[in-house]
Design an enzyme around this catalytic site. Structure first.
Site, PDB file in Angstrom:
ATOM      1  N   GLY B  37       0.837  -1.201   0.000  1.00  0.00           N
ATOM      2  CA  GLY B  37       0.000   0.000   0.000  1.00  0.00           C
ATOM      3  C   GLY B  37       0.863   1.238   0.000  1.00  0.00           C
ATOM      4  O   GLY B  37       2.015   1.203   0.431  1.00  0.00           O
ATOM      5  N   HIS B  38       0.293   2.346  -0.470  1.00  0.00           N
ATOM      6  CA  HIS B  38       1.050   3.596  -0.576  1.00  0.00           C
ATOM      7  C   HIS B  38       1.535   4.076   0.788  1.00  0.00           C
ATOM      8  O   HIS B  38       1.047   3.604   1.820  1.00  0.00           O
ATOM      9  CB  HIS B  38       0.190   4.669  -1.253  1.00  0.00           C
ATOM     10  CG  HIS B  38      -1.051   5.025  -0.477  1.00  0.00           C
ATOM     11  ND1 HIS B  38      -1.051   5.906   0.564  1.00  0.00           N
ATOM     12  CD2 HIS B  38      -2.332   4.590  -0.600  1.00  0.00           C
ATOM     13  CE1 HIS B  38      -2.267   6.030   1.054  1.00  0.00           C
ATOM     14  NE2 HIS B  38      -3.070   5.230   0.361  1.00  0.00           N
ATOM     15  N   ASN B  39       2.468   4.999   0.810  1.00  0.00           N
ATOM     16  CA  ASN B  39       2.936   5.598   2.057  1.00  0.00           C
ATOM     17  C   ASN B  39       1.749   6.218   2.770  1.00  0.00           C
ATOM     18  O   ASN B  39       0.982   6.975   2.177  1.00  0.00           O
ATOM     19  CB  ASN B  39       3.987   6.692   1.798  1.00  0.00           C
ATOM     20  CG  ASN B  39       5.317   6.140   1.326  1.00  0.00           C
ATOM     21  OD1 ASN B  39       5.949   6.696   0.439  1.00  0.00           O
ATOM     22  ND2 ASN B  39       5.755   5.039   1.905  1.00  0.00           N
ATOM     23  N   GLY B  40       1.590   5.857   4.034  1.00  0.00           N
ATOM     24  CA  GLY B  40       0.484   6.406   4.801  1.00  0.00           C
ATOM     25  C   GLY B  40      -0.823   5.654   4.615  1.00  0.00           C
ATOM     26  O   GLY B  40      -1.878   6.125   5.024  1.00  0.00           O
ATOM     27  N   SER B  41      -0.778   4.476   4.018  1.00  0.00           N
ATOM     28  CA  SER B  41      -2.015   3.736   3.762  1.00  0.00           C
ATOM     29  C   SER B  41      -2.504   2.980   4.997  1.00  0.00           C
ATOM     30  O   SER B  41      -3.617   2.465   5.006  1.00  0.00           O
ATOM     31  CB  SER B  41      -1.830   2.769   2.587  1.00  0.00           C
ATOM     32  OG  SER B  41      -0.775   1.874   2.848  1.00  0.00           O
ATOM     33  N   GLY B  42      -1.672   2.870   6.023  1.00  0.00           N
ATOM     34  CA  GLY B  42      -2.131   2.230   7.256  1.00  0.00           C
ATOM     35  C   GLY B  42      -1.461   0.898   7.582  1.00  0.00           C
ATOM     36  O   GLY B  42      -1.874   0.208   8.514  1.00  0.00           O
ATOM     37  N   LYS B  43      -0.412   0.550   6.855  1.00  0.00           N
ATOM     38  CA  LYS B  43       0.239  -0.749   7.059  1.00  0.00           C
ATOM     39  C   LYS B  43       0.823  -0.889   8.459  1.00  0.00           C
ATOM     40  O   LYS B  43       0.569  -1.875   9.157  1.00  0.00           O
ATOM     41  CB  LYS B  43       1.357  -0.955   6.008  1.00  0.00           C
ATOM     42  CG  LYS B  43       0.872  -0.855   4.569  1.00  0.00           C
ATOM     43  CD  LYS B  43       2.007  -1.037   3.572  1.00  0.00           C
ATOM     44  CE  LYS B  43       3.083   0.015   3.637  1.00  0.00           C
ATOM     45  NZ  LYS B  43       2.627   1.390   3.293  1.00  0.00           N
ATOM     46  N   SER B  44       1.618   0.102   8.857  1.00  0.00           N
ATOM     47  CA  SER B  44       2.242   0.026  10.182  1.00  0.00           C
ATOM     48  C   SER B  44       1.194   0.144  11.281  1.00  0.00           C
ATOM     49  O   SER B  44       1.308  -0.496  12.331  1.00  0.00           O
ATOM     50  CB  SER B  44       3.291   1.122  10.352  1.00  0.00           C
ATOM     51  OG  SER B  44       4.301   0.980   9.390  1.00  0.00           O
ATOM     52  N   GLU B 163       8.571  -3.722   6.798  1.00  0.00           N
ATOM     53  CA  GLU B 163       9.666  -3.243   5.935  1.00  0.00           C
ATOM     54  C   GLU B 163      11.033  -3.545   6.540  1.00  0.00           C
ATOM     55  O   GLU B 163      11.955  -2.729   6.482  1.00  0.00           O
ATOM     56  CB  GLU B 163       9.520  -1.743   5.663  1.00  0.00           C
ATOM     57  CG  GLU B 163       8.232  -1.429   4.912  1.00  0.00           C
ATOM     58  CD  GLU B 163       8.169   0.007   4.455  1.00  0.00           C
ATOM     59  OE1 GLU B 163       9.191   0.529   3.996  1.00  0.00           O
ATOM     60  OE2 GLU B 163       7.079   0.593   4.533  1.00  0.00           O
TER      61      GLU B 163
HETATM   62  N1  LIG Z   1       1.568   8.857  15.653  1.00  0.00           N
HETATM   63  C1  LIG Z   1       0.760   9.323  14.706  1.00  0.00           C
HETATM   64  N2  LIG Z   1      -0.046  10.392  14.911  1.00  0.00           N
HETATM   65  C2  LIG Z   1      -0.875  10.847  13.965  1.00  0.00           C
HETATM   66  N3  LIG Z   1      -0.976  10.315  12.735  1.00  0.00           N
HETATM   67  C3  LIG Z   1      -0.197   9.255  12.456  1.00  0.00           C
HETATM   68  C4  LIG Z   1       0.711   8.709  13.408  1.00  0.00           C
HETATM   69  N4  LIG Z   1       1.360   7.662  12.842  1.00  0.00           N
HETATM   70  C5  LIG Z   1       0.887   7.578  11.591  1.00  0.00           C
HETATM   71  N5  LIG Z   1      -0.039   8.523  11.344  1.00  0.00           N
HETATM   72  C6  LIG Z   1      -0.792   8.725  10.095  1.00  0.00           C
HETATM   73  O1  LIG Z   1      -1.625   7.601   9.864  1.00  0.00           O
HETATM   74  C7  LIG Z   1      -1.591   7.212   8.485  1.00  0.00           C
HETATM   75  C8  LIG Z   1      -1.154   5.750   8.399  1.00  0.00           C
HETATM   76  O2  LIG Z   1       0.180   5.658   8.854  1.00  0.00           O
HETATM   77  P1  LIG Z   1       1.004   4.296   8.793  1.00  0.00           P
HETATM   78  O3  LIG Z   1       2.270   4.533   9.529  1.00  0.00           O
HETATM   79  O4  LIG Z   1       0.155   3.175   9.232  1.00  0.00           O
HETATM   80  O5  LIG Z   1       1.279   4.179   7.220  1.00  0.00           O
HETATM   81  P2  LIG Z   1       2.090   3.076   6.405  1.00  0.00           P
HETATM   82  O6  LIG Z   1       1.164   2.411   5.474  1.00  0.00           O
HETATM   83  O7  LIG Z   1       2.850   2.214   7.341  1.00  0.00           O
HETATM   84  O8  LIG Z   1       3.065   4.015   5.543  1.00  0.00           O
HETATM   85  P3  LIG Z   1       4.605   3.852   5.135  1.00  0.00           P
HETATM   86  O9  LIG Z   1       4.631   3.043   3.883  1.00  0.00           O
HETATM   87  O10 LIG Z   1       5.016   5.259   4.838  1.00  0.00           O
HETATM   88  O11 LIG Z   1       5.345   3.254   6.273  1.00  0.00           O
HETATM   89  C9  LIG Z   1      -0.629   8.174   7.792  1.00  0.00           C
HETATM   90  O12 LIG Z   1      -1.341   9.114   7.040  1.00  0.00           O
HETATM   91  C10 LIG Z   1       0.127   8.846   8.912  1.00  0.00           C
HETATM   92  O13 LIG Z   1       0.403  10.193   8.625  1.00  0.00           O
HETATM   93 MG   LIG Z   2       4.873   1.973   7.737  1.00  0.00          MG
END
Ligand SMILES: Nc1ncnc2c1ncn2[C@@H]1O[C@H](COP(=O)(O)OP(=O)(O)OP(=O)(O)O)[C@@H](O)[C@H]1O
Ligand SMILES: [Mg+2]
Ligand SMILES: Nc1ncnc2c1ncn2[C@@H]1O[C@H](COP(=O)(O)OP(=O)(O)OP(=O)(O)O)[C@@H](O)[C@H]1O
Ligand SMILES: [Mg+2]
Lengths: 287, 263
Positions: B37-44, B163
């Site tokens: 999923g794209h950066n910020g899609s919610g994976k982590s 990752e």
């Molecule tokens: N501690 C936080 N406080 C507020 N918003 C957050 C926090 N952590 C993440 N987010 C937001 O929640 C959304 C999902 O974040 P997440 O880290 O799950 O993305 P991701 O899919 O893991 O992205 P990436 O590929 O960049 O690691 C993002 O838009 C991010 O900006």
């Molecule tokens: Mg992540």
């Protein structure tokens, strides 16, 4: 001008008596203009250490690094304006967490320009422009950089160097953690900056696809020493890949498989998917 | 029987920032899942809810049929190991040795056995010479290797890699992947968050997140036949499939598909 390494060795001190030699006896010339260099090598080979010497973030244990005429040695030299070297050579760290420190994204990206006396309003403008270039819109301006996703943090740290606009850009694994679209956008952006401004750009990466597709010079480190220098073409046609913990790009791997299984007379050294398609269509046309 | 059930889970970081929206997933024991999923899609965010680090505002999560909540979290953490996206968040010890040991300490593994395991896993990730070093003084890829060794040593039923291989050189990476394959064959459930579609190909199923929602969750080989899904979610296809879609020769097309599907 540019950056010149002259027999540079760097040992990290530690609490115990053991020191760690991270790079050894490196001599290297990087021109101020026209270079687009990929720096590769196994984990722990000394890439980040080498990069940190490029803007005098760390000093050599022995040897000298010449950066835009400033000669950096083991000892701090009062005559050298280390701060202004940061405007000559900008460095993006491997981990954005080490780079980001302000409480908003906007302030973080503005920091570089402000540090070099750009007026606040102008710095604000630069910050937003740079953020947009890395794919982040104005909704990110007031976000806390530590509350972002991994890839978003990476983008903010890259925006920082774009706003600073140094003479030479050094980026330590800028594409790790970026989504595929972000990776392509940024590689195109770097290529664009390089072509338009003639600026030298040095990028550390483990991504062989990128190395082949975008760069014209590769430097390989192995156990802290220079192990190869030349074009990507030469690297991928050499027999040193395995020895250096490297691999072929996916385009070449794919074509190699096709060549071997179908016994086709193709040139496997193609850089992009499009090149691969053209090459395959070329060979099969006469069948 | 699912080893992980996520039932209608939503999570937001604050009023403005949504993390996950109505996520439903079932994962069977021994499956290998790739999350893209794209950066910020919610994976982590999803990964952190699975290990009880973030508590969803609504919905529920069951690990091995047990509801994940404040009381069960401690016990359930033994079943599920995670390598964080930033290895620094993993480190607690003064030395690499302490760090690899840390996860095992919670599992009450006898000291003798623990020392053996530390050696074994440090060797596995090529960090045996660094056991006495401070984790903060390692290179990026070395940090990732140590973080991975610590999780492997726990040998939990479920392993989540966020990752975790993003800064490894190609050789170390494929070496590690080979080892994860053997763990998967032993029955461990693998969840791998990655931006690298070639790495994702190894999974039985791919879960694609898009703006906090599940966009697709299907068998890898089925999903690969839907290039539009990848396009819509701004993801890439393996080079071989990009080529297959445009190359003229039917024979080559077939070979390329075979090449990808047998990975
Ligand atoms: N501690 C936080 N406080 C507020 N918003 C957050 C926090 N952590 C993440 N987010 C937001 O929640 C959304 C999902 O974040 P997440 O880290 O799950 O993305 P991701 O899919 O893991 O992205 P990436 O590929 O960049 O690691 C993002 O838009 C991010 O900006
Ligand atoms: Mg992540
Ligand atoms: N602060 C430090 N103190 C002691 N040793 C260090 C320190 N930083 C790096 N090293 C060691 O120096 C060597 C080179 O590290 P460096 O970070 O330059 O490698 P790298 O090529 O960037 O690796 P990677 O691809 O994993 O990021 C490694 O063996 C590492 O353990
Ligand atoms: Mg590094």
């Amino acid at each position: 001008m540019g950056i010149r390494f002259n027999e540079v060795t760097h040992e990290y001190a530690s609490y115990s008596k053991i020191t760690y030699k991270a790079i050894q006896n490196i001599s290297l010339n990087i021109s101020e203009h026209e270079e687009f260099i990929a720096l590769v090598g196994h984990t722990g080979s000394g890439k980040s250490t080498l990069a940190k010497h490029m803007n005098a973030l760390i000093f050599p244990t022995s040897g000298t690094v010449e950066i835009f005429g400033n000669i950096i040695t083991k000892k701090r030299n009062k005559k050298i304006k280390y701060n202004s070297i940061r405007k000559n050579v900008g460095l993006v760290f491997q981990f954005p967490e080490y780079q980001l420190f302000e409480d908003t994204v906007e302030k973080d990206v503005m920091f570089g320009p402000m540090n070099f006396k750009v007026p606040k309003e102008k710095a604000k403008e630069l910050a937003l422009d740079s953020l947009k270039l890395v794919g982040l819109d104005e909704t990110y301006l007031n976000r806390n950089p530590f509350n972002l996703s991994g890839g978003e943090k990476k983008r903010v740290s890259i925006a920082g160097i774009l706003a600073l606009d140094p003479e030479i850009l050094v980026l330590d694994e800028p594409t790790s953690g970026l989504d595929p679209e972000g990776k392509t956008t940024l590689m195109k952006l770097f290529t664009d900056i390089h072509k338009k401004t003639n600026k030298t750009i040095i990028i550390i990466t483990h991504d062989m696809d990128l190395v082949y597709q975008y760069f014209n010079r590769v430097i390989v480190l192995k156990d802290g020493e220079l192990s190869f220098e030349g074009t990507p073409e030469k690297l991928f046609k050499s027999n040193i890949l395995k020895n250096n913990h490297l691999d072929l790009p996916n385009t070449v791997k794919t074509l190699k498989h096709i060549k071997e299984t179908l016994n086709l007379d193709v040139d496997i050294y193609q850089k992009t998917a499009e090149d691969v398609i053209n090459e395959l269509n070329r060979v099969t046309k006469n069948e | 029987m699912s080893i992980i059930s996520v039932k209608d889970v939503s999570f937001s970081y604050n009023e403005k920032k949504l993390g996950l929206k109505n996520v439903n997933i079932e994962i069977k024991k021994g499956e290998w899942i790739a999350i893209l999923g794209h950066n910020g899609s919610g994976k982590s965010t999803l990964a952190k809810t699975l290990v009880g680090l973030l508590e969803p505002q609504s919905g529920e999560i069951l690990i091995d049929q047990v509801l994940l909540n404040d009381e069960s979290a401690y016990e359930l953490r033994k079943k599920i190991g995670i390598v964080f996206q930033n290895p620094d968040n993993q480190f607690v010890g003064v030395t690499v040795r302490d760090d690899i040991a840390f996860g095992m300490e919670n599992l009450c593994i006898p000291r003798e056995e623990m020392l053996e395991k530390i050696d074994f896993y440090a060797q596995k990730v090529g960090m045996k010479e660094y056991l006495d070093k401070q984790p903060s003084n390692l290179s990026g890829g070395q940090k990732q290797r140590v973080a991975i060794a610590g999780i492997l040593a726990m040998h939990s039923d479920i392993l989540i890699f966020d990752e975790a291989t993003s800064m490894l050189d190609p050789y170390t990476r494929s070496d590690l992947i080979e080892y994860i394959k053997t763990l998967n064959k032993e029955g461990l459930t693998i969840i791998m968050i990655t931006h690298d579609v070639n790495e994702a190909l190894l999974a039985d199923r791919m879960l694609i997140l898009n703006q906090g929602e599940v966009y697709a969750f299907e068998a890898t080989n089925d999903l690969l036949k839907k290039p539009e899904v990848f396009r819509e979610c701004h993801l890439e296809l393996p080079v071989a499939l990009e080529v297959a879609s445009k190359v003229e020769s039917q024979k080559i097309k077939e070979k390329l598909w075979e090449y990808v599907l047998t990975k």
